[in-house]
Write a protein that holds these residues in place. Structure first.
Motif, PDB file in Angstrom:
ATOM      1  N   ARG A  76      35.028  -0.501 103.064  1.00 12.93           N
ATOM      2  CA  ARG A  76      35.399   0.749 102.388  1.00 12.93           C
ATOM      3  C   ARG A  76      36.712   0.613 101.620  1.00 12.93           C
ATOM      4  O   ARG A  76      37.527  -0.236 101.930  1.00 12.93           O
ATOM      5  CB  ARG A  76      35.567   1.860 103.435  1.00 12.93           C
ATOM      6  N   PRO A  77      36.929   1.498 100.647  1.00 16.77           N
ATOM      7  CA  PRO A  77      38.210   1.444  99.921  1.00 16.77           C
ATOM      8  C   PRO A  77      39.363   1.842 100.843  1.00 16.77           C
ATOM      9  O   PRO A  77      39.170   2.583 101.799  1.00 16.77           O
ATOM     10  CB  PRO A  77      38.042   2.467  98.801  1.00 16.77           C
ATOM     11  N   CYS A  78      40.548   1.341 100.537  1.00 17.09           N
ATOM     12  CA  CYS A  78      41.637   1.507 101.494  1.00 17.09           C
ATOM     13  C   CYS A  78      42.592   2.634 101.140  1.00 17.09           C
ATOM     14  O   CYS A  78      43.693   2.731 101.674  1.00 17.09           O
ATOM     15  CB  CYS A  78      42.389   0.206 101.701  1.00 17.09           C
ATOM     16  N   GLY A  79      42.191   3.506 100.232  1.00 19.02           N
ATOM     17  CA  GLY A  79      43.055   4.609  99.823  1.00 19.02           C
ATOM     18  C   GLY A  79      43.549   5.451 100.985  1.00 19.02           C
ATOM     19  O   GLY A  79      44.696   5.887 101.021  1.00 19.02           O
ATOM     20  N   GLU A  80      42.685   5.632 101.971  1.00 18.75           N
ATOM     21  CA  GLU A  80      43.020   6.462 103.118  1.00 18.75           C
ATOM     22  C   GLU A  80      44.141   5.833 103.961  1.00 18.75           C
ATOM     23  O   GLU A  80      45.065   6.521 104.381  1.00 18.75           O
ATOM     24  CB  GLU A  80      41.755   6.660 103.958  1.00 18.75           C
ATOM     25  N   ALA A  81      44.037   4.528 104.177  1.00 16.97           N
ATOM     26  CA  ALA A  81      45.089   3.834 104.939  1.00 16.97           C
ATOM     27  C   ALA A  81      46.409   3.939 104.189  1.00 16.97           C
ATOM     28  O   ALA A  81      47.473   4.187 104.773  1.00 16.97           O
ATOM     29  CB  ALA A  81      44.712   2.367 105.142  1.00 16.97           C
ATOM     30  N   ASP A  82      46.324   3.777 102.897  1.00 13.40           N
ATOM     31  CA  ASP A  82      47.506   3.891 102.060  1.00 13.40           C
ATOM     32  C   ASP A  82      48.120   5.287 102.173  1.00 13.40           C
ATOM     33  O   ASP A  82      49.331   5.437 102.284  1.00 13.40           O
ATOM     34  CB  ASP A  82      47.094   3.631 100.608  1.00 13.40           C
ATOM     35  N   ARG A  83      47.245   6.297 102.199  1.00 19.09           N
ATOM     36  CA  ARG A  83      47.733   7.673 102.281  1.00 19.09           C
ATOM     37  C   ARG A  83      48.483   7.908 103.586  1.00 19.09           C
ATOM     38  O   ARG A  83      49.557   8.501 103.604  1.00 19.09           O
ATOM     39  CB  ARG A  83      46.547   8.640 102.190  1.00 19.09           C
TER      40      ARG A  83
ATOM     41  N   ILE B 109      55.163  -2.123 103.106  1.00 18.37           N
ATOM     42  CA  ILE B 109      53.764  -2.005 103.495  1.00 18.37           C
ATOM     43  C   ILE B 109      52.975  -1.180 102.482  1.00 18.37           C
ATOM     44  O   ILE B 109      51.846  -1.504 102.134  1.00 18.37           O
ATOM     45  CB  ILE B 109      53.661  -1.366 104.909  1.00 18.37           C
ATOM     46  N   VAL B 110      53.617  -0.139 101.998  1.00 22.05           N
ATOM     47  CA  VAL B 110      52.933   0.818 101.149  1.00 22.05           C
ATOM     48  C   VAL B 110      52.770   0.301  99.719  1.00 22.05           C
ATOM     49  O   VAL B 110      52.032   0.858  98.919  1.00 22.05           O
ATOM     50  CB  VAL B 110      53.710   2.162 101.199  1.00 22.05           C
ATOM     51  N   ALA B 111      53.434  -0.803  99.438  1.00 29.62           N
ATOM     52  CA  ALA B 111      53.397  -1.344  98.076  1.00 29.62           C
ATOM     53  C   ALA B 111      51.964  -1.590  97.570  1.00 29.62           C
ATOM     54  O   ALA B 111      51.714  -1.576  96.369  1.00 29.62           O
ATOM     55  CB  ALA B 111      54.221  -2.617  98.001  1.00 29.62           C
ATOM     56  N   CYS B 112      51.021  -1.805  98.493  1.00 31.19           N
ATOM     57  CA  CYS B 112      49.610  -1.953  98.098  1.00 31.19           C
ATOM     58  C   CYS B 112      49.116  -0.577  97.677  1.00 31.19           C
ATOM     59  O   CYS B 112      49.331   0.403  98.391  1.00 31.19           O
ATOM     60  CB  CYS B 112      48.778  -2.476  99.268  1.00 31.19           C
ATOM     61  N   HIS B 113      48.466  -0.421  96.535  1.00 31.08           N
ATOM     62  CA  HIS B 113      48.190   0.932  96.105  1.00 31.08           C
ATOM     63  C   HIS B 113      46.751   1.410  96.171  1.00 31.08           C
ATOM     64  O   HIS B 113      46.272   2.152  95.331  1.00 31.08           O
ATOM     65  CB  HIS B 113      48.838   1.221  94.759  1.00 31.08           C
ATOM     66  N   GLY B 114      46.076   0.984  97.211  1.00 33.81           N
ATOM     67  CA  GLY B 114      44.829   1.656  97.563  1.00 33.81           C
ATOM     68  C   GLY B 114      43.662   1.416  96.615  1.00 33.81           C
ATOM     69  O   GLY B 114      42.658   2.085  96.732  1.00 33.81           O
ATOM     70  N   ASP B 115      43.776   0.475  95.701  1.00 33.66           N
ATOM     71  CA  ASP B 115      42.642   0.284  94.811  1.00 33.66           C
ATOM     72  C   ASP B 115      41.807  -0.938  95.210  1.00 33.66           C
ATOM     73  O   ASP B 115      41.322  -1.692  94.391  1.00 33.66           O
ATOM     74  CB  ASP B 115      43.106   0.165  93.354  1.00 33.66           C
ATOM     75  N   HIS B 116      41.712  -1.168  96.533  1.00 32.43           N
ATOM     76  CA  HIS B 116      40.771  -2.183  97.003  1.00 32.43           C
ATOM     77  C   HIS B 116      40.220  -1.770  98.357  1.00 32.43           C
ATOM     78  O   HIS B 116      40.289  -0.580  98.692  1.00 32.43           O
ATOM     79  CB  HIS B 116      41.426  -3.563  97.049  1.00 32.43           C
ATOM     80  N   THR B 117      39.676  -2.692  99.124  1.00 30.45           N
ATOM     81  CA  THR B 117      38.994  -2.298 100.361  1.00 30.45           C
ATOM     82  C   THR B 117      39.845  -2.572 101.592  1.00 30.45           C
ATOM     83  O   THR B 117      40.803  -3.344 101.547  1.00 30.45           O
ATOM     84  CB  THR B 117      37.664  -3.075 100.510  1.00 30.45           C
ATOM     85  N   ILE B 118      39.461  -1.918 102.693  1.00 30.66           N
ATOM     86  CA  ILE B 118      40.143  -2.073 103.976  1.00 30.66           C
ATOM     87  C   ILE B 118      40.296  -3.551 104.338  1.00 30.66           C
ATOM     88  O   ILE B 118      41.318  -3.963 104.859  1.00 30.66           O
ATOM     89  CB  ILE B 118      39.327  -1.369 105.093  1.00 30.66           C
ATOM     90  N   GLY B 119      39.254  -4.314 104.046  1.00 30.42           N
ATOM     91  CA  GLY B 119      39.228  -5.724 104.436  1.00 30.42           C
ATOM     92  C   GLY B 119      40.463  -6.497 103.981  1.00 30.42           C
ATOM     93  O   GLY B 119      40.955  -7.352 104.705  1.00 30.42           O
ATOM     94  N   ASP B 120      40.979  -6.154 102.807  1.00 29.84           N
ATOM     95  CA  ASP B 120      42.182  -6.868 102.362  1.00 29.84           C
ATOM     96  C   ASP B 120      43.345  -5.909 102.104  1.00 29.84           C
ATOM     97  O   ASP B 120      44.187  -6.161 101.255  1.00 29.84           O
ATOM     98  CB  ASP B 120      41.877  -7.732 101.140  1.00 29.84           C
ATOM     99  N   CYS B 121      43.368  -4.829 102.852  1.00 26.98           N
ATOM    100  CA  CYS B 121      44.427  -3.828 102.668  1.00 26.98           C
ATOM    101  C   CYS B 121      45.722  -4.296 103.317  1.00 26.98           C
ATOM    102  O   CYS B 121      45.757  -4.666 104.489  1.00 26.98           O
ATOM    103  CB  CYS B 121      44.009  -2.502 103.299  1.00 26.98           C
ATOM    104  N   TYR B 122      46.773  -4.232 102.568  1.00 28.21           N
ATOM    105  CA  TYR B 122      48.046  -4.710 103.088  1.00 28.21           C
ATOM    106  C   TYR B 122      48.556  -3.838 104.235  1.00 28.21           C
ATOM    107  O   TYR B 122      49.166  -4.324 105.185  1.00 28.21           O
ATOM    108  CB  TYR B 122      49.094  -4.770 101.976  1.00 28.21           C
ATOM    109  N   VAL B 123      48.279  -2.557 104.190  1.00 22.94           N
ATOM    110  CA  VAL B 123      48.712  -1.644 105.260  1.00 22.94           C
ATOM    111  C   VAL B 123      48.147  -2.118 106.602  1.00 22.94           C
ATOM    112  O   VAL B 123      48.877  -2.305 107.579  1.00 22.94           O
ATOM    113  CB  VAL B 123      48.238  -0.196 105.001  1.00 22.94           C
TER     114      VAL B 123
END
Lengths: 137, 137
Positions: A76-83, B109-123
């Motif tokens: 899934r997209p990670c926008g939620e984690a970012d939020r 941590i938040v520098a990743c801006h949510g335009d990808h998937t959980i799998g590679d989410c920096y958060v």
DNA sequence: CTCATATCTATAGTCGCTGGAGTATTTAGA
DNA sequence: TCTAAATACTCCAGCGACTATAGATATGAG
């Protein structure tokens, strides 16, 4: 296989706290030994380390639960984690701002250095009389 | 004479909180009306304002109890009041320092801006892997 | 096998409030 | 003076995130 004590030593999370996290649904109920003691796998050690780190950063149990749920869907997209992280950053910044106001007021209050009596102590007077404050808390 | 509601309106302290302060020994038990309702004098209004202010500054109930006890002996030296305020200032400063560390880590941590998937989410990765941290919390 | 250590469950306590239930009192208007 | 609305009373439970205790059981080393 790790006992609860092993997990505790390796993550720095106290034993009752580990059980508490299980109760709160952050950790799944692990396998048990013959004699009913908890036995953990490496996966659960990593999960607990994640929780520990997030707690150190001040994230609530609630927020961590959400992040853990998200991490179970890597596609899934990670926008939620970012939020979640961004909102938390905002609340940390707010806390810092508030504490700085308190710091400066306390600095002014403490400027009296204790070489007189309670009757004319600035600490006591400042607390009694809000109008002496510089800021607007 | 003020009712508990008057006190509440004038100080911004909620009614159950006022009763709680009484229970905790910060406020003395006031006189009562015929029908057993609390009736306060101006003195108690001022005392509650003192408490409110001290709580806003983050002092504990315990610390406030001590300050109130001190203020009943205006002839004594005020070193103790000074000590309480100074200690509190130190703890506020500590909190600020800790929060600033968190702030900077969360920023990274938040520098990743949510335009990808959980799998590679920096958060998520940053929380899972403590070794990615700059600081030593 | 024994014994120290570790773990189990269940429950209560911490801090500083906050809210609700169910009842009683006060006060303002008709 | 009566009534209805607003206010206040006590008691108790709940919040968040643990922490601590008691009393029973399990494990692992010698």
């Amino acid at each position: 296989m790790y006992s609860i004590g092993d997990l505790s030593r390796r993550t720095g999370v106290k034993i009752p706290t580990i059980r508490y996290y299980e109760q709160m649904g952050l950790l799944e109920a692990p396998e048990r030994s013959e004699g009913n003691q908890r036995r953990y796998e490496k996966r659960e050690l990593e999960r607990l380390a994640f929780i520990r780190h997030a707690r150190d950063l001040g994230l609530s149990i609630e927020a961590i639960r959400d992040l853990l749920a998200l991490s179970r869907h890597p596609e899934r997209p990670c926008g939620e984690a970012d939020r979640i992280a961004t909102e938390h950053l905002a609340s940390v910044r707010e806390k810092i701002a508030r504490l700085r106001k308190l710091e400066s007021e306390l600095e002014r209050i403490v400027a009296c250095h204790g070489d007189h009596t309670i009757g004319d102590c600035y600490v006591i007077r400042a607390l009694a009389d809000h109008s002496m404050c510089g800021t607007d808390h």
